[in-house]
Scaffold this active site. Structure first.
Site, PDB file in Angstrom:
ATOM      1  CD  GLU A 223      -2.352   2.558  -3.367  1.00  0.00           C
ATOM      2  OE1 GLU A 223      -3.453   3.103  -3.521  1.00  0.00           O
ATOM      3  OE2 GLU A 223      -1.716   2.593  -2.300  1.00  0.00           O
TER       4      GLU A 223
ATOM      5  CG  ASP B 173      -1.833   1.127   1.342  1.00  0.00           C
ATOM      6  OD1 ASP B 173      -2.773   1.172   0.535  1.00  0.00           O
ATOM      7  OD2 ASP B 173      -1.643   1.993   2.224  1.00  0.00           O
TER       8      ASP B 173
END
Length: 593
Positions: A248, A222
């Site tokens: 990400e 993330d």
């Protein structure tokens, strides 16, 4: 990682010293070579699903349909905000790295992993390692740990374990064209970890390796663009085995870190994909998709493709979501049919308030197993679930036999393995030219194949590779070689094309030694002692590790112990197995002295 809110670590220098001594790795370690998800690579994001429901889904849906892996929501202890109605973003605010969340505890998580592995499905954890909970609230997390801004006693980073950029009053990122701010200031007040610090790295590595010890196969990292490549490279290099990593990294404007910077250390989420394909299916302009890779930032081998994800659904970036019905279903099916990237399928819960959490009882616990009461479960839609089999049948083949009417109707093949038609216009009646072998094929977009029977329409492909179909407006047709009713192989495979083989060796070791399995296949490093499959000591003295190998294949292998540059082979001749056609196989051995 937009819309993640705030919620709130205490200094322990002795703990910091111990962690550094235990981790004890070089400051600039080289990252491992990129792992990949293997031939059965479709990922489904079961967003906010509890562990028990995921385990059931692996057994009853994902394994039988051929999904390769599940992206699960963050499993670390998170903030608890009952007064805010258990919003989805609380899961992205870590309080500690204990495996206790509203989706289940450590034991339930471990059971889920083993159950999914038994169904041939891998587990990829959404790893939040850029930050801890923010400063807007204090209290106790989902495992009972207390916290407030920069103070998380269960993980005592200390105040100097965080960036304090000091530029904008509240330390938040203000200038998105400034790389330094993006990677040193706070994302909406979330306590930004100093990932360049050895002590912080050690804690993050310990957390990720703990998950690996439970069988986790990889990580979706993330907010990766908020951490420098060198920091992530160092962390990844310390991970046991060779987990699949995808990051990400949202493409931004001038001055922002580019997703392409991160491709050398793992795969990267390609946000352009949902924009281009979503626009095409929303507006009916399909002909421009023929040269799709040229419209992407990332090469196919570096990209994770998706139509929407949990963030783009809520921040308005997604061109299509489950709310768009047929157009969304067609775009997901196209992603599974067209050869680009590793496909990631979204499975949502319905919402009108973009901050709402998943369907839950009054105490915030959830249950998704029945795909009802607010769970959208797009991955069960036939045009997605059956297209996973299409994708698997076409794996490794390129684009072929492209046809278009120049606008809203297209068709294409995947070599001699599969063929698909997409129609966003009026009724399409046409004879299509394919490279498929002659036979009768079940249209898996509109029916299911069971044994030798298709519940929907079947099409006959003649000896010239042609078939005629009437495709309704906003419809599609999908044929592949593993869904034939007559001609060639007449029934679909009953087993798996690849087998998740778990090697378990009872081996006594000394401090510093690790156990690997090597063999005569590339997946086992072709006997090269610089590689091999690293086994976990979580169940010592039994060392375990899992690797995907082709089905019905004879494999030779042996175990080795490594201690630095020293390599010790077990005695005796090469061991042999036949992988068979089941989805999983466990090999139990004892080290030969």
């Amino acid at each position: 990682m937009t819309m993640k809110r705030i919620a709130p670590l205490i200094v322990s220098l002795m703990a910091a010293l111990v962690a550094v001594l235990v981790v004890g790795r070089p400051e600039h370690a080289d990252a491992k070579a990129d792992a990949n998800p293997g031939a059965k690579d479709v990922i489904v994001h079961l967003f906010e699903w509890p562990w028990a429901s995921i385990a059931s889904e692996c057994t009853n849906v994902l394994g039988p349909k051929g999904f390769g892996g599940v992206q699960v929501s963050p499993p670390q202890e998170h903030v608890v905000l009952p007064g805010a109605g258990y919003p989805w973003w609380q899961d992205y605010q870590p309080v500690s790295y204990q495996l206790q969340t509203r989706r289940g505890d450590r034991a339930a998580f471990a059971t889920m992993v083993s159950t999914c592995h038994a169904a041939g499905v891998k587990i990829y954890v959404d790893a939040v390692i850029n930050h801890m909970a923010g400063g807007a609230s204090t209290g106790a997390g989902s495992a009972g740990s207390t916290y407030n801004h920069y103070s998380y006693p269960a993980v005592p980073f200390g105040n100097d374990g965080f960036h304090h950029c000091g530029r904008n009053g509240n330390d938040d990122i203000a200038n998105w064209g400034d790389r330094w701010e993006i990677q040193n200031c706070e994302l909406v007040d979330l306590s930004d970890l100093r990932t360049e610090a050895e002590y912080v790295r050690g804690k993050l590595v310990a957390y990720l390796n703990d998950l690996i010890s439970l069988g986790v196969d990889g990580f979706r990292v993330d907010a990766a663009k908020h951490m420098p490549v060198a920091d992530l490279q160092n962390i990844y290099s310390r991970l046991n085995g060779n987990p699949y990593i995808f990051q990400e990294t949202i493409e931004g404007g001038a001055g922002e870190p580019s997703p392409s910077e991160y491709t050398g250390i793992g795969d990267v989420t390609e946000f352009r994909y949902g924009d281009v394909v979503g626009n095409a299916f929303r507006d009916g302009n399909l002909s421009g998709l023929q040269n799709l890779p040229s419209q992407m930032l990332l090469a196919s081998g570096d990209a994770v493709a998706f139509i929407d994800n949990h963030d783009t659904q809520r921040n308005g970036r997604a061109k299509l979501t489950y709310k768009d019905g047929t157009n969304y279903a067609l775009s997901e099916a196209f992603m599974l049919a067209y050869p680009y990237g590793t496909p990631a399928v979204m499975s949502s819960f319905t919402f009108s308030n973009p901050e709402a959490g998943p369907p839950a009882s009054s105490n915030g616990t959830t249950n998704a197993v029945n795909c009802s009461s607010g769970w959208a479960c797009e991955h069960r839609w036939r045009t997605t679930a059956n297209m996973v089999g299409f994708h698997n049948a076409a794996y490794g083949t390129g684009l072929s036999n492209w046809w278009s009417n120049g606008g809203n109707q297209i068709a294409f093949g995947r070599g001699a393995n599969a063929y698909a038609v997409f129609n966003r216009g009026g009724t399409l009646n046409r004879t299509f030219s394919t490279s498929l072998p002659a036979g009768t094929y079940c249209d898996v977009a509109n029916g299911d194949i069971s044994g030798n029977t298709c519940t929907g329409t079947a099409y006959t492909v003649n000896s010239s590779g042609q078939f005629t179909a009437n495709v309704p407006a906003n419809g599609m047709v999908a044929l592949h070689i593993n869904a034939r009713t007559t001609g060639g192989v007449t029934t679909p495979p009953t087993g798996c094309g690849t087998v998740a083989v778990t090697f378990a060796s009872s081996t006594t070791t000394v401090w510093g030694e690790n156990v690997f399995v090597l063999g005569n296949r590339a997946e086992l490093s072709s006997w090269n002692t610089s590689g091999g499959v690293a086994l976990s000591s979580a169940t010592y003295p039994v060392w375990r590790g899992t690797v995907d190998l082709p089905a019905n294949t004879a494999v030779e292998y042996k175990y080795v112990k490594k201690n630095g540059s020293s390599v010790t082979w077990e005695s005796g001749g090469n061991r042999t197995i036949n992988t068979g056609s089941a989805c999983t196989l466990t090999v139990n051995d004892t080290w030969r002295s």
